[in-house]
Design an enzyme around this catalytic site. Structure first.
Site, PDB file in Angstrom:
ATOM      1  N   ASP A 136       0.872  -1.177   0.000  1.00 20.54           N
ATOM      2  CA  ASP A 136       0.000   0.000   0.000  1.00 20.54           C
ATOM      3  C   ASP A 136       0.906   1.224   0.000  1.00 20.54           C
ATOM      4  OD1 ASP A 136      -2.299   1.663   0.328  1.00 20.54           O
ATOM      5  OD2 ASP A 136      -1.846   1.815   2.449  1.00 20.54           O
ATOM      6  N   SER A 137       0.303   2.373  -0.254  1.00 22.62           N
ATOM      7  CA  SER A 137       1.057   3.624  -0.199  1.00 22.62           C
ATOM      8  C   SER A 137       1.516   3.923   1.228  1.00 22.62           C
ATOM      9  CB  SER A 137       0.176   4.769  -0.697  1.00 22.62           C
ATOM     10  OG  SER A 137      -1.009   4.831   0.072  1.00 22.62           O
ATOM     11  N   TYR A 180      -0.447   8.592  -2.313  1.00 21.62           N
ATOM     12  CA  TYR A 180      -0.487   8.364  -3.751  1.00 21.62           C
ATOM     13  C   TYR A 180      -1.719   9.067  -4.350  1.00 21.62           C
ATOM     14  CZ  TYR A 180       2.847   4.377  -3.588  1.00 21.62           C
ATOM     15  OH  TYR A 180       3.946   3.567  -3.435  1.00 21.62           O
ATOM     16  N   GLY A 181      -2.755   9.201  -3.534  1.00 24.59           N
ATOM     17  CA  GLY A 181      -4.071   9.628  -4.026  1.00 24.59           C
ATOM     18  C   GLY A 181      -4.141  11.020  -4.611  1.00 24.59           C
ATOM     19  N   CYS A 221      -3.645  -0.890  -2.036  1.00 26.21           N
ATOM     20  CA  CYS A 221      -3.900   0.547  -2.171  1.00 26.21           C
ATOM     21  C   CYS A 221      -5.005   0.775  -3.221  1.00 26.21           C
ATOM     22  CB  CYS A 221      -2.611   1.239  -2.604  1.00 26.21           C
ATOM     23  SG  CYS A 221      -2.798   2.988  -2.923  1.00 26.21           S
ATOM     24  N   THR A 254      -5.821   3.459  -4.753  1.00 26.69           N
ATOM     25  CA  THR A 254      -5.352   4.306  -5.852  1.00 26.69           C
ATOM     26  C   THR A 254      -4.482   3.500  -6.823  1.00 26.69           C
ATOM     27  OG1 THR A 254      -5.351   6.156  -4.283  1.00 26.69           O
ATOM     28  CG2 THR A 254      -4.163   6.475  -6.349  1.00 26.69           C
ATOM     29  N   GLU A 278      -5.602   8.572  10.154  1.00 27.82           N
ATOM     30  CA  GLU A 278      -4.235   8.451  10.682  1.00 27.82           C
ATOM     31  C   GLU A 278      -4.115   9.142  12.036  1.00 27.82           C
ATOM     32  OE1 GLU A 278      -1.095   8.995   7.922  1.00 27.82           O
ATOM     33  OE2 GLU A 278      -1.831   7.231   6.826  1.00 27.82           O
ATOM     34  N   CYS A 299     -10.980   3.347  -0.595  1.00 23.01           N
ATOM     35  CA  CYS A 299      -9.642   3.759  -0.158  1.00 23.01           C
ATOM     36  C   CYS A 299      -9.355   2.984   1.122  1.00 23.01           C
ATOM     37  CB  CYS A 299      -9.638   5.264   0.106  1.00 23.01           C
ATOM     38  SG  CYS A 299      -8.207   5.851   1.031  1.00 23.01           S
ATOM     39  N   THR A 300      -8.095   2.549   1.224  1.00 22.29           N
ATOM     40  CA  THR A 300      -7.691   1.695   2.354  1.00 22.29           C
ATOM     41  C   THR A 300      -8.086   2.241   3.726  1.00 22.29           C
ATOM     42  OG1 THR A 300      -5.598   2.862   2.212  1.00 22.29           O
ATOM     43  CG2 THR A 300      -5.681   0.648   1.278  1.00 22.29           C
ATOM     44  N   HIS A 301      -8.071   3.571   3.871  1.00 19.98           N
ATOM     45  CA  HIS A 301      -8.297   4.167   5.194  1.00 19.98           C
ATOM     46  C   HIS A 301      -9.777   4.233   5.588  1.00 19.98           C
ATOM     47  CE1 HIS A 301      -4.214   5.402   4.497  1.00 19.98           C
ATOM     48  NE2 HIS A 301      -4.141   6.071   5.627  1.00 19.98           N
TER      49      HIS A 301
HETATM   50  N1  DGL Z   1      -3.767   3.955   0.175  1.00 18.51           N
HETATM   51  C1  DGL Z   1      -4.450   5.015  -0.504  1.00 18.51           C
HETATM   52  C2  DGL Z   1      -5.683   4.451  -1.217  1.00 18.51           C
HETATM   53  O1  DGL Z   1      -6.231   3.443  -0.808  1.00 18.51           O
HETATM   54  C3  DGL Z   1      -4.844   6.128   0.445  1.00 18.51           C
HETATM   55  C4  DGL Z   1      -3.701   6.990   0.908  1.00 18.51           C
HETATM   56  C5  DGL Z   1      -2.988   7.658  -0.263  1.00 18.51           C
HETATM   57  O2  DGL Z   1      -3.521   8.629  -0.818  1.00 18.51           O
HETATM   58  O3  DGL Z   1      -1.917   7.188  -0.599  1.00 18.51           O
HETATM   59  O4  DGL Z   1      -6.128   4.996  -2.184  1.00 18.51           O
END
Ligand code: DGL
Length: 273
Positions: A10-11, A42-43, A73, A75, A152, A184-186
């Site tokens: 993941d990012s 990354y987003g 991730c 993204t 976070e 999105c993962t979060h």
């Molecule tokens: N891991 C990214 C996603 O699921 C979220 C955080 C990022 O923007 O890198 O899109």
């Protein structure tokens, strides 16, 4: 039976929501997790940069003997993975296609909402996947960039998170969706406030969990599951500060992150821009 590990990247830390599900469904599997904490987010980056970073992340994971890779991730999964056919001999699984399949299965009224990073939403990747499954589906999407720092910060149940959710989700509520992809993962960490805004009748789809289920089925079908009875080993790697990885990572895993986290110079594996 196959003892090789599953790679997950993941990012940053968010992909640990997928690890949590994998460990719950497949406790005997070993996992190698890489979080690109040095280059997150990354987003908000360009498609070229996301592709380049994703290639580097995969190159790093390729240094292990793996039976599968989950691109956890949202993204990277939506933007980079469709461009990476043949890039890696290890089978790769994204989180967006399993989430789209689960959403199509869940919806009764054919209206599906998608939320994700600005990159994921701008790519239109989810719409393409959903309409590929059923052209009659109606979709409505929204980028929710503040959700990542809120998760976070551990503010997922804070009033601020609720206000942000109300604002971001207003067009999705107005569209009358009965299913919402947390793309999105979060975002699974914010399920509480998202549910409060959307109401209990809306099904929330967690892409990491859906990918973990599909991987379990695929490994079983291929005869590649690890022997049951002994817990697998989970190794963590990050491209920046390992101390904060342990603290924040426990929040995403919803249990103490045990085992050591090693630091990686990810640029060494990343093609030049
Ligand atoms: N891991 C990214 C996603 O699921 C979220 C955080 C990022 O923007 O890198 O899109």
């Amino acid at each position: 039976m196959d003892k090789r590990a599953i790679g997950v990247f993941d990012s940053g830390l968010g992909g640990l929501t997928a690890v949590k599900e994998l460990a719950r469904l497949l406790p005997s599997e070993s996992i190698v997790y890489f979080g690109d904490t040095g280059r997150v987010p990354y987003g908000t980056k360009s498609n070229e940069t996301i592709l380049r970073y994703t290639k580097g992340d995969i190159e790093f994971l390729k240094t292990f003997d793996l039976k599968a890779i989950i691109v956890a991730c949202g993204t990277a999964s939506t933007i980079a993975l469709p461009q990476l056919d043949g890039f890696c001999e290890v089978p790769m699984f994204g989180v967006s296609a399993p989430a789209a399949r689960a959403a199509k299965k869940a919806t009764k009224n054919g209206k599906i909402g998608v939320i994700g990073t600005p990159g994921t939403i701008a790519s239109g990747g989810y719409e393409k996947l959903l309409l590929g499954l059923d052209p009659k589906l109606e979709t409505v999407s929204a980028a929710c960039p503040l959700f990542v720092p809120l998760a976070e910060e551990g503010w997922q149940d804070h009033e601020i998170a609720y206000l942000a959710a109300k604002e971001y989700l207003a067009p999705i509520c107005a569209a009358g969706v009965d299913t919402l992809i947390l793309g999105c993962t979060h975002y699974p960490l914010l399920s509480g406030v998202i549910r409060k805004v959307m109401g209990d009748s809306v099904t929330l789809i967690n892409p990491g969990a859906e990918a973990a289920k599909e991987l379990r089925d695929w490994l079983g079908y291929q005869g590649l599951l690890a022997d049951e009875g002994k817990d697998g080993e989970v190794r963590f790697f990050a491209s920046d500060c390992v101390d904060s990885f342990v603290t924040l990572g426990s929040r995403f895993l919803e249990r103490p992150l045990t085992g050591c986290v090693e630091r990686v110079d990810i640029e060494k594996y990343t093609p030049r821009g």
